[in-house]
Design a protein around this motif. Structure first.
Motif, PDB file in Angstrom:
ATOM      1  N   THR A 109      37.205  40.648  46.730  1.00 16.62           N
ATOM      2  CA  THR A 109      37.583  39.785  45.612  1.00 16.62           C
ATOM      3  C   THR A 109      39.104  39.664  45.503  1.00 16.62           C
ATOM      4  O   THR A 109      39.603  38.673  44.971  1.00 16.62           O
ATOM      5  CB  THR A 109      37.031  40.318  44.285  1.00 16.62           C
ATOM      6  OG1 THR A 109      37.553  41.630  44.043  1.00 16.62           O
ATOM      7  CG2 THR A 109      35.501  40.383  44.319  1.00 16.62           C
ATOM      8  N   GLN A 159      38.851  36.122  44.646  1.00 17.45           N
ATOM      9  CA  GLN A 159      39.426  35.648  43.384  1.00 17.45           C
ATOM     10  C   GLN A 159      40.956  35.563  43.462  1.00 17.45           C
ATOM     11  O   GLN A 159      41.546  34.679  42.852  1.00 17.45           O
ATOM     12  CB  GLN A 159      39.029  36.587  42.241  1.00 17.45           C
ATOM     13  CG  GLN A 159      37.536  36.651  41.993  1.00 17.45           C
ATOM     14  CD  GLN A 159      37.184  37.702  40.949  1.00 17.45           C
ATOM     15  OE1 GLN A 159      38.022  38.126  40.148  1.00 17.45           O
ATOM     16  NE2 GLN A 159      35.931  38.133  40.960  1.00 17.45           N
ATOM     17  N   SER A 186      35.402  31.073  43.557  1.00 19.86           N
ATOM     18  CA  SER A 186      35.846  31.932  42.453  1.00 19.86           C
ATOM     19  C   SER A 186      37.354  32.143  42.461  1.00 19.86           C
ATOM     20  O   SER A 186      37.870  32.911  41.635  1.00 19.86           O
ATOM     21  CB  SER A 186      35.142  33.296  42.528  1.00 19.86           C
ATOM     22  OG  SER A 186      33.749  33.155  42.410  1.00 19.86           O
ATOM     23  N   THR A 244      41.027  32.195  41.723  1.00 19.23           N
ATOM     24  CA  THR A 244      41.840  31.875  40.546  1.00 19.23           C
ATOM     25  C   THR A 244      43.344  31.961  40.829  1.00 19.23           C
ATOM     26  O   THR A 244      44.135  31.348  40.126  1.00 19.23           O
ATOM     27  CB  THR A 244      41.514  32.821  39.375  1.00 19.23           C
ATOM     28  OG1 THR A 244      41.839  34.165  39.743  1.00 19.23           O
ATOM     29  CG2 THR A 244      40.043  32.738  39.001  1.00 19.23           C
ATOM     30  N   SER A 299      38.371  26.934  39.111  1.00 17.75           N
ATOM     31  CA  SER A 299      38.912  28.034  38.302  1.00 17.75           C
ATOM     32  C   SER A 299      40.349  28.372  38.669  1.00 17.75           C
ATOM     33  O   SER A 299      40.951  29.242  38.029  1.00 17.75           O
ATOM     34  CB  SER A 299      38.047  29.294  38.473  1.00 17.75           C
ATOM     35  OG  SER A 299      36.720  29.050  38.095  1.00 17.75           O
TER      36      SER A 299
END
Length: 538
Positions: free
Chosen positions: A110, A134, A160, A162, A185
């Motif tokens: 992530t 992420q 996902s 960001t 996102s």
């Protein structure tokens, strides 16, 4: 220790090599050794590489080695034996080589932070296989991308994502239209100093949750796309140091969350949009070094929460209104190098609480320096040079830098200057100031670094104001009517690099005693009344 699950030794002063035995801690899920001074162990003749054993711990979920002195390359078999790795932090080291394609095996990742290292080669498109990603930080390396494809396109699979940061890499090429297909996102897009050319794609407007967009320091050209208005969550926009042109679009005024707008050092022309004054969230506005040629919209003076205003190096005209004093929160105002005329607002002293830096230099301002400036208790740097200001110098606050050169100022130096005991830079050249240099200037000899009174009408002797502990590096008193001897107290200025007393009426012998000034590089004594033997006395 084989059953230990969590090791956190961050922010200590451990040194030496990172032992390969850490790979024997088979239950380890988290290892944090950030901000030490560790260097990795030699393995398989790869001097300084991170021990491969670290990636053999099948339970490992978090690995943080940020801010050490790790060298070498990443192992080619990333995550073959550690498929549970979720967070990998290797930033601020000296790891080199390519990012291995095996990074795609880390399917649970992530967070991947590899910034501030020495990675080189292509950014692998396999990063797009990290569907759970992420945060991706690749900035400050030497990474490139192949001319026929873009890693940005592959990242559109990371739904996902960001935070995307890959600035300060020589990527070349263009920002692809596919950037608009990145995760909905995405809130951080950091791509400064990547050598991107071409235009900003209109598809950038699809990233509706973007909060920070930094494309500065590239070679982008063309206009700002009107779709920028779709970024309603945007708080920071930095497009500086590019080749963008045309007018500043009114679409930017639709960004009602905007805190920071940096568009300096481009080729924007035309007026500053009046509607910018409606963006009440603005705290930092940088439009310097463009070709803007309107008057400053009155609406800007209504931005009462503005902290930084930089409109320097344009072709702005008109005058500075009394409403300028409404910028009570501002700490930095720079409108230098424009074509502003009229007088300095007499109520400018109302900016007394917060303003630290004020530059109105290189304009066409006239009239006197407002007395109200004396109440600007926070002011540290004041530059009014290269205008047509006249009258005497009023009492001023406790400045570090005072630049009033190339005006039409007259009268004597106010004794209040001697109270500016933090004054480091005093530039008063090319005016019509007169009288003697005050003896009380000795109060400044331990703070002044640059002292320039050249091309005025000062007379009398140069006072012995250079006290023990003098830190002056440059003194220019040329082009005045100074008389008498050179004060031997100059010997206290051990950091002095340049002294110019040319074009005065000084009558003295050659100052051989100045050989005791170890840093002196420039000595100008021309057009005075020096006499005597030029031979070094025995």
């Amino acid at each position: 220790m084989s059953s230990v699950q969590n090791i956190n030794l961050g922010r200590n002063k451990f040194t030496g090599n990172l032992s390969r035995d850490v790979g024997n801690i088979t239950m380890l899920t988290e290892l944090q050794l950030q901000e030490n001074h560790l260097t990795a162990l030699d393995l398989n003749s790869l001097s300084g590489s991170i021990p491969h054993e670290l990636f053999n711990v099948s339970t490992l979920r978090i690995l943080s080695l940020v801010g050490n002195a790790l060298l070498g390359v990443l192992p080619t078999h990333l995550c073959h034996a550690s498929p549970s790795l979720e967070e990998l932090y290797l930033g601020n080291n000296s790891i080199s080589g390519a990012i291995p394609n095996s990074i795609s095996n880390c399917s649970q990742l992530t967070i991947l932070s590899l910034s501030v290292n020495k990675f080189s080669g292509y950014i692998p498109t396999h990063l797009g296989n990290l569907r759970l990603l992420q945060l991706l930080e690749l900035n400050n390396n030497n990474l490139t991308q192949p001319p026929s494809s873009s890693f940005i396109t592959s990242l559109t699979n990371c739904k996902s994502l960001t935070h995307l940061s890959f600035g300060d890499n020589p990527l070349n090429g263009v920002i692809p239209a596919s950037a608009g297909n990145l995760s909905s996102s995405l809130s951080i897009f950091y791509a400064k100093n990547c050598k991107f050319s071409g235009s900003i794609p209109v598809e950038i407007g699809n990233l509706s949750n973007m909060m920070v967009l930094d494309l500065s320091g590239n070679e982008l050209s063309g206009n700002i796309p009107l779709t920028i208005s779709h970024l309603h969550e945007l708080q920071g926009l930095n497009l500086s140091h590019n080749k963008l042109g045309g007018s500043i679009p009114h679409a930017i005024c639709d960004l009602f969350s905007l805190d920071t707008l940096v568009m300096s050092k481009n080729q924007f022309s035309g007026p500053i949009p009046k509607c910018l004054g409606n963006v009440s969230s603005l705290r930092n506005l940088h439009l310097g070094s463009n070709i803007l040629n309107s008057s400053i919209p009155s609406s800007l003076w209504g931005l009462k929460d503005l902290i930084i205003l930089d409109l320097s190096s344009n072709s702005l005209n008109g005058s500075l209104p009394l409403e300028m004093s409404n910028l009570g929160a501002a700490i930095y105002i720079n409108v230098a190098m424009n074509q502003l005329s009229g007088s300095i607002p007499r109520n400018i002293g109302k900016l007394q609480i917060n303003l630290v830096y004020l530059s109105l230099a290189y304009n066409r301002l006239e009239g006197s320096i407002p007395v109200s400036m004396g109440s600007m208790i926070s002011l540290v740097n004041l530059d009014l040079s290269y205008n047509n200001l006249s009258g005497s110098i009023p009492n001023l606050p406790h400045l570090y830098s005072l630049k009033l050169s190339s005006n039409k100022l007259n009268g004597e130096l106010p004794f209040s200057i001697c109270n500016l005991t933090s004054l480091g830079i005093l530039l008063l050249s090319n005016n019509s100031l007169e009288g003697s240099i005050p003896q009380c200037f000795r109060n400044l000899s331990k703070s002044l670094v640059i002292f320039d009174l050249n091309s005025n009408h000062f007379s009398g002797p140069i006072p012995s104001i250079f006290m023990r502990g003098c830190i002056l590096e440059s003194i220019n008193l040329s082009g005045n009517k100074l008389q008498g001897n050179l004060p031997k107290s100059l010997i206290n200025c051990k950091s002095l690099k340049g002294l110019d007393v040319g074009n005065n009426r000084i009558q003295d012998k050659f100052p051989f005693w100045m050989e005791a000034l170890p840093q002196l590089r420039v000595l100008v004594l021309k057009s005075n009344k020096f006499d005597g033997n030029m031979s070094l006395p025995s």
